[in-house]
Design a protein around this motif. Structure first.
Motif, PDB file in Angstrom:
ATOM      1  N   SER A  12       0.827  -1.205   0.000  1.00 39.72           N
ATOM      2  CA  SER A  12       0.000   0.000   0.000  1.00 39.72           C
ATOM      3  C   SER A  12       0.859   1.253   0.000  1.00 39.72           C
ATOM      4  CB  SER A  12      -0.910   0.007   1.231  1.00 39.72           C
ATOM      5  OG  SER A  12      -1.637   1.216   1.291  1.00 39.72           O
ATOM      6  N   VAL A  13       0.426   2.252  -0.786  1.00 37.52           N
ATOM      7  CA  VAL A  13       1.123   3.540  -0.798  1.00 37.52           C
ATOM      8  C   VAL A  13       0.399   4.500   0.139  1.00 37.52           C
ATOM      9  CG1 VAL A  13       1.820   5.498  -2.207  1.00 37.52           C
ATOM     10  CG2 VAL A  13       1.977   3.177  -3.123  1.00 37.52           C
ATOM     11  N   ASP A  14      -0.881   4.769  -0.079  1.00 40.16           N
ATOM     12  CA  ASP A  14      -1.747   5.514   0.818  1.00 40.16           C
ATOM     13  C   ASP A  14      -1.124   6.827   1.297  1.00 40.16           C
ATOM     14  OD1 ASP A  14      -3.807   4.542   3.680  1.00 40.16           O
ATOM     15  OD2 ASP A  14      -3.935   6.201   2.288  1.00 40.16           O
ATOM     16  N   LEU A  15      -1.089   7.805   0.437  1.00 39.82           N
ATOM     17  CA  LEU A  15      -0.494   9.099   0.769  1.00 39.82           C
ATOM     18  C   LEU A  15      -1.324   9.862   1.794  1.00 39.82           C
ATOM     19  CD1 LEU A  15       0.465  10.250  -2.836  1.00 39.82           C
ATOM     20  CD2 LEU A  15       2.020   9.404  -1.077  1.00 39.82           C
ATOM     21  N   ARG A  16      -0.661  10.604   2.670  1.00 42.19           N
ATOM     22  CA  ARG A  16      -1.322  11.488   3.616  1.00 42.19           C
ATOM     23  C   ARG A  16      -0.712  12.879   3.485  1.00 42.19           C
ATOM     24  NH1 ARG A  16      -4.213   7.810   4.017  1.00 42.19           N
ATOM     25  NH2 ARG A  16      -5.103   6.799   5.888  1.00 42.19           N
ATOM     26  N   GLU A 155      -0.479   5.750  10.821  1.00 43.18           N
ATOM     27  CA  GLU A 155      -1.375   5.684   9.672  1.00 43.18           C
ATOM     28  C   GLU A 155      -1.712   7.090   9.170  1.00 43.18           C
ATOM     29  OE1 GLU A 155      -2.131   3.166   8.052  1.00 43.18           O
ATOM     30  OE2 GLU A 155      -2.270   1.384   9.315  1.00 43.18           O
ATOM     31  N   ASP A 156      -1.724   8.068  10.079  1.00 47.38           N
ATOM     32  CA  ASP A 156      -2.115   9.429   9.699  1.00 47.38           C
ATOM     33  C   ASP A 156      -1.042  10.478   9.976  1.00 47.38           C
ATOM     34  OD1 ASP A 156      -4.915   8.861   8.942  1.00 47.38           O
ATOM     35  OD2 ASP A 156      -5.138   8.334  11.053  1.00 47.38           O
ATOM     36  N   VAL A 157      -0.035  10.128  10.774  1.00 43.69           N
ATOM     37  CA  VAL A 157       0.940  11.119  11.234  1.00 43.69           C
ATOM     38  C   VAL A 157       2.352  10.637  10.941  1.00 43.69           C
ATOM     39  CG1 VAL A 157       1.787  12.424  13.236  1.00 43.69           C
ATOM     40  CG2 VAL A 157      -0.647  11.836  13.065  1.00 43.69           C
ATOM     41  N   THR A 184       6.696   5.279   4.069  1.00 41.84           N
ATOM     42  CA  THR A 184       7.600   6.206   4.757  1.00 41.84           C
ATOM     43  C   THR A 184       7.163   6.421   6.204  1.00 41.84           C
ATOM     44  OG1 THR A 184       8.274   7.357   2.746  1.00 41.84           O
ATOM     45  CG2 THR A 184       8.444   8.588   4.811  1.00 41.84           C
ATOM     46  N   ARG A 185       5.867   6.600   6.413  1.00 47.77           N
ATOM     47  CA  ARG A 185       5.378   6.818   7.779  1.00 47.77           C
ATOM     48  C   ARG A 185       5.656   5.604   8.658  1.00 47.77           C
ATOM     49  NH1 ARG A 185       0.939   8.216   4.769  1.00 47.77           N
ATOM     50  NH2 ARG A 185      -0.365   6.625   5.781  1.00 47.77           N
ATOM     51  N   TRP A 186       5.527   4.411   8.086  1.00 45.91           N
ATOM     52  CA  TRP A 186       5.796   3.180   8.851  1.00 45.91           C
ATOM     53  C   TRP A 186       7.282   3.066   9.180  1.00 45.91           C
ATOM     54  CZ3 TRP A 186       4.500   0.024  12.226  1.00 45.91           C
ATOM     55  CH2 TRP A 186       4.937  -1.303  12.292  1.00 45.91           C
ATOM     56  N   ARG A 187       8.130   3.397   8.211  1.00 50.10           N
ATOM     57  CA  ARG A 187       9.580   3.377   8.467  1.00 50.10           C
ATOM     58  C   ARG A 187       9.936   4.353   9.582  1.00 50.10           C
ATOM     59  NH1 ARG A 187      13.744   6.569   7.183  1.00 50.10           N
ATOM     60  NH2 ARG A 187      12.528   7.879   5.749  1.00 50.10           N
ATOM     61  N   LEU A 188       9.372   5.555   9.523  1.00 48.45           N
ATOM     62  CA  LEU A 188       9.663   6.563  10.543  1.00 48.45           C
ATOM     63  C   LEU A 188       9.155   6.133  11.920  1.00 48.45           C
ATOM     64  CD1 LEU A 188       8.736   9.793   8.526  1.00 48.45           C
ATOM     65  CD2 LEU A 188      11.047   8.984   9.091  1.00 48.45           C
ATOM     66  N   ALA A 189       8.010   5.465  11.949  1.00 46.01           N
ATOM     67  CA  ALA A 189       7.436   5.009  13.227  1.00 46.01           C
ATOM     68  C   ALA A 189       8.326   3.961  13.879  1.00 46.01           C
ATOM     69  CB  ALA A 189       6.037   4.458  13.002  1.00 46.01           C
ATOM     70  N   LYS A 190       8.779   2.996  13.102  1.00 42.92           N
ATOM     71  CA  LYS A 190       9.663   1.967  13.654  1.00 42.92           C
ATOM     72  C   LYS A 190      10.945   2.594  14.191  1.00 42.92           C
ATOM     73  CE  LYS A 190       9.520  -0.581   9.889  1.00 42.92           C
ATOM     74  NZ  LYS A 190       9.794  -1.695   8.961  1.00 42.92           N
ATOM     75  N   GLN A 191      11.474   3.530  13.443  1.00 48.94           N
ATOM     76  CA  GLN A 191      12.679   4.242  13.853  1.00 48.94           C
ATOM     77  C   GLN A 191      12.435   5.012  15.150  1.00 48.94           C
ATOM     78  OE1 GLN A 191      15.395   6.104  10.757  1.00 48.94           O
ATOM     79  NE2 GLN A 191      14.321   7.902  11.514  1.00 48.94           N
ATOM     80  N   ALA A 192      11.239   5.616  15.258  1.00 47.94           N
ATOM     81  CA  ALA A 192      10.909   6.420  16.436  1.00 47.94           C
ATOM     82  C   ALA A 192      10.833   5.571  17.694  1.00 47.94           C
ATOM     83  CB  ALA A 192       9.575   7.141  16.205  1.00 47.94           C
ATOM     84  N   PHE A 193      10.225   4.397  17.602  1.00 46.17           N
ATOM     85  CA  PHE A 193      10.152   3.536  18.779  1.00 46.17           C
ATOM     86  C   PHE A 193      11.544   3.057  19.200  1.00 46.17           C
ATOM     87  CE2 PHE A 193       5.550   2.865  17.704  1.00 46.17           C
ATOM     88  CZ  PHE A 193       5.053   3.359  18.901  1.00 46.17           C
ATOM     89  N   ALA A 194      12.417   2.871  18.225  1.00 46.20           N
ATOM     90  CA  ALA A 194      13.805   2.511  18.559  1.00 46.20           C
ATOM     91  C   ALA A 194      14.486   3.660  19.294  1.00 46.20           C
ATOM     92  CB  ALA A 194      14.580   2.160  17.281  1.00 46.20           C
ATOM     93  N   VAL A 195      14.182   4.900  18.898  1.00 44.00           N
ATOM     94  CA  VAL A 195      14.764   6.076  19.558  1.00 44.00           C
ATOM     95  C   VAL A 195      14.321   6.150  21.013  1.00 44.00           C
ATOM     96  CG1 VAL A 195      14.668   8.610  19.650  1.00 44.00           C
ATOM     97  CG2 VAL A 195      15.111   7.457  17.483  1.00 44.00           C
ATOM     98  N   THR A 196      13.026   5.992  21.270  1.00 38.89           N
ATOM     99  CA  THR A 196      12.553   6.095  22.653  1.00 38.89           C
ATOM    100  C   THR A 196      13.030   4.912  23.494  1.00 38.89           C
ATOM    101  OG1 THR A 196      10.423   5.063  22.084  1.00 38.89           O
ATOM    102  CG2 THR A 196      10.537   7.471  22.055  1.00 38.89           C
ATOM    103  N   ALA A 197      13.146   3.754  22.888  1.00 43.59           N
ATOM    104  CA  ALA A 197      13.663   2.592  23.617  1.00 43.59           C
ATOM    105  C   ALA A 197      15.103   2.825  24.046  1.00 43.59           C
ATOM    106  CB  ALA A 197      13.562   1.340  22.751  1.00 43.59           C
ATOM    107  N   ALA A 198      15.918   3.332  23.123  1.00 46.59           N
ATOM    108  CA  ALA A 198      17.326   3.608  23.434  1.00 46.59           C
ATOM    109  C   ALA A 198      17.448   4.720  24.472  1.00 46.59           C
ATOM    110  CB  ALA A 198      18.075   3.987  22.158  1.00 46.59           C
ATOM    111  N   TYR A 199      16.576   5.721  24.348  1.00 46.30           N
ATOM    112  CA  TYR A 199      16.607   6.848  25.280  1.00 46.30           C
ATOM    113  C   TYR A 199      16.290   6.382  26.699  1.00 46.30           C
ATOM    114  CZ  TYR A 199      15.902  11.665  26.868  1.00 46.30           C
ATOM    115  OH  TYR A 199      16.004  12.866  27.522  1.00 46.30           O
ATOM    116  N   ASP A 200      15.236   5.598  26.837  1.00 48.36           N
ATOM    117  CA  ASP A 200      14.865   5.096  28.158  1.00 48.36           C
ATOM    118  C   ASP A 200      15.923   4.149  28.720  1.00 48.36           C
ATOM    119  OD1 ASP A 200      12.539   6.538  28.355  1.00 48.36           O
ATOM    120  OD2 ASP A 200      11.280   4.967  27.502  1.00 48.36           O
TER     121      ASP A 200
END
Length: 540
Positions: A12-16, A155-157, A184-200
């Motif tokens: 799915s591409v599904d642009l936002r 999905e939206d952000v 792209t949004r999914w890639r960024l989301a996975k990356q973001a959770f890795a950032v908060t995991a490393a930060y904590d």
């Protein structure tokens, strides 16, 4: 329109579209350029504190977060984005009519992109003499909350946590008329959770090591963690592991130092085995102070086949090669000083896989350029306090072996004391022996003011076999050499073997129930012997 919380289908591409972006960053690198790209697509910019000021100073129109929420920043900035108008704007699902009705009834405006990087907690915690209150104050609360909210509602952000993503996102927005794809949004989301995991994980690890939580933060340096947290990002996938049928990759700790973060100046892609060997030879040459001695180690399969010090890199290299020129073919070389053209000219005559050094002169790089496959790696030394080894069902952790022995700490146990030259050779051999797989025997000599290995017996099941193998491997004369043993001689036969090979002095830990027997054999053979009181087992 997608409303599912399940993992997305990759097809799915599904642009936002991005119509409103919230920016709140500690690292402002590239911020203005990215914000201008957003504004160029008609994106409304909402921001906080210093980020808002930086954008206004660049001439951009920015709405303060307090204007969005209708509530002022308070408690010295501790509370500014922790508000329903922020998290409601991020978290509501655009395809859910109840969500849409709820935010509209409360006057909540959608936020389509969140650009956040977090307080530099670890940098603050690592400052010498840092106050405990400063450590605590640099724990980011609002930032990770926004990151997690935006990542959950990918999905939206779009959640942007990496400066390195700015350019590609700006290009994608331009290509898609101000929209971003679901991929792209999914890639960024996975990356973001890795950032908060490393930060904590960084926060938990640092706080766990603080002994006195008042006044100055006192960190317990030798405390092993109650929970082992290793969250290192992928640096690169490797062609294969130790063997072609094994997958492998390199992960880095973020320090920007050490072999893992080395800058490859030329040559083929580094392999798994290259990296392991580079680390082994860099660890060995780092035993020697570059200001006093140039040091060179030639490594094969993580064991040194030759190591030496010298007044110059060229001299140290020639002496290291002289110790075992046959085994050196196809090896990896570690050098503790800048490599100059003169040394490069000589080293280029030998086929080697890789060379690691703190720097290379332009002339040296030019000389090596003809050997296109030769990997040159420039490194910044790293202090690695712990060593990890995976075993089935868990991980072993130990302090790195940084112990060094001085002449004053040795216990001389034989009737004959080592000569000054033998003593220097013993201390040199002991440093090298620490980096040889057990059971290890290192024969060495001290000549022309510098140490040089003569023969190395590595990884043998019997200490006598290690002594015999080291002597067998010797190319240079063993007569008048010294020998180092990484652990004590359990019987006199090992001592007798090195003495019969030509060694006149021995350094070993001592501590065997048969020490008296070994000392008696040394006295009978006229061998000087020193006990270190410590061993240097190296099992891998």
């Amino acid at each position: 329109m997608m409303t599912s919380h399940s993992a997305p289908a990759s097809v799915s591409v599904d642009l936002r579209p991005v119509r409103r972006a919230l920016l709140s960053v500690t690292d402002k690198t590239g911020l203005v350029e990215f914000a201008k790209a957003l504004a160029g697509h008609g994106v409304e910019l909402v921001s906080t504190g210093g980020t808002s000021k930086a954008l206004r100073d660049a001439g951009l129109n920015v709405k303060d977060i307090s204007e969005l929420t209708g509530f002022p920043e308070m408690l010295d900035g501790r509370v500014k984005t922790l508000h329903p108008k922020v998290h409601g704007g991020i978290l509501h699902m655009r395809g859910n009519p109840e969500h849409v009705a709820a935010v509209q009834s409360h006057g909540i405006e959608p936020i389509d992109m969140v650009v956040v990087n977090l307080y530099a907690f670890e940098k603050t915690a690592q400052k010498p003499g840092v106050a405990f209150a400063d450590v605590i104050e640099n724990i980011d609360i609002g930032g990770p909350s926004m990151v997690r909210s935006a990542a959950k509602n990918f999905e939206d952000v779009a959640i942007v946590t990496q400066v390195a993503d700015y350019a590609a996102l700006a290009e994608e927005l331009s290509a898609n008329s101000g929209s971003l794809s679901r991929a792209t949004r999914w890639r960024l989301a996975k990356q973001a959770f890795a950032v908060t995991a490393a930060y904590d994980a960084g926060i938990a690890t640092a706080l766990e090591s603080i002994e006195a939580p008042e006044g100055k933060a006192v960190f317990v340096q030798d405390a092993l963690p109650q929970t082992l947290r290793v969250i290192d990002p992928l640096s690169q996938t490797l062609r294969y592991g130790e063997n072609p049928h094994q997958k492998a990759a390199l992960y880095v700790d973020g320090s920007g130092k050490g072999v893992a973060a080395g800058e490859q100046l030329q040559g083929k892609e580094l392999s798994y085995n290259n990296i392991v060997d580079l680390d082994a030879c860099w660890e060995l040459v780092s035993e020697f102070d570059a200001a006093s001695d140039a040091a060179v180690a030639i490594i094969k399969h993580t064991n040194p086949c030759g190591a030496s010090t010298g007044a110059t890199v060229l001299e140290a290299y020639k002496r290291a090669l002289e110790a075992d020129p046959v085994s050196a073919f196809g090896g990896v070389i570690g050098i503790n000083r800048e490599v100059d053209a003169e040394a490069a000219e000589e080293i280029a005559k030998l086929f080697v896989e890789a060379i690691v050094a703190p720097s290379f002169t332009p002339e040296a790089v030019a000389r090596f350029a003809a050997k296109k496959n030769l990997r040159l790696v420039k490194i910044t030394s790293a202090d690695t306090p712990r060593v990890l080894k995976q075993v089935s069902g868990g991980v072993l952790v130990q302090d790195a072996d940084r112990l060094r022995i001085t002449e004053a700490e040795l216990r001389l146990v034989t009737e004959r004391r080592p000569t000054a030259e033998e003593m220097r050779a013993l201390l040199f051999a002991w440093r090298v022996c620490k980096h040889v797989k057990s059971n290890a025997i290192v024969y060495a000599r001290f000549s022309e003011g510098h140490g040089q290995t003569v023969g190395i017996g590595a990884g043998q099941m019997s200490r006598v076999d290690a002594a015999r193998f080291g002597a067998m491997k010797a190319v240079l004369p063993l007569k008048g050499s010294v020998a180092a043993s990484d652990a004590f001689f359990p019987f006199a036969d090992g001592l007798e073997t090195v003495a019969n090979a030509g060694a006149t002095a021995v350094i070993q830990p001592g501590g065997s129930v048969r020490d008296a027997e070994v000392i008696e054999a040394a006295n009978r053979l006229g061998v000087a012997m020193a006990f270190t009181g410590v061993r240097h087992f190296r099992h891998g």
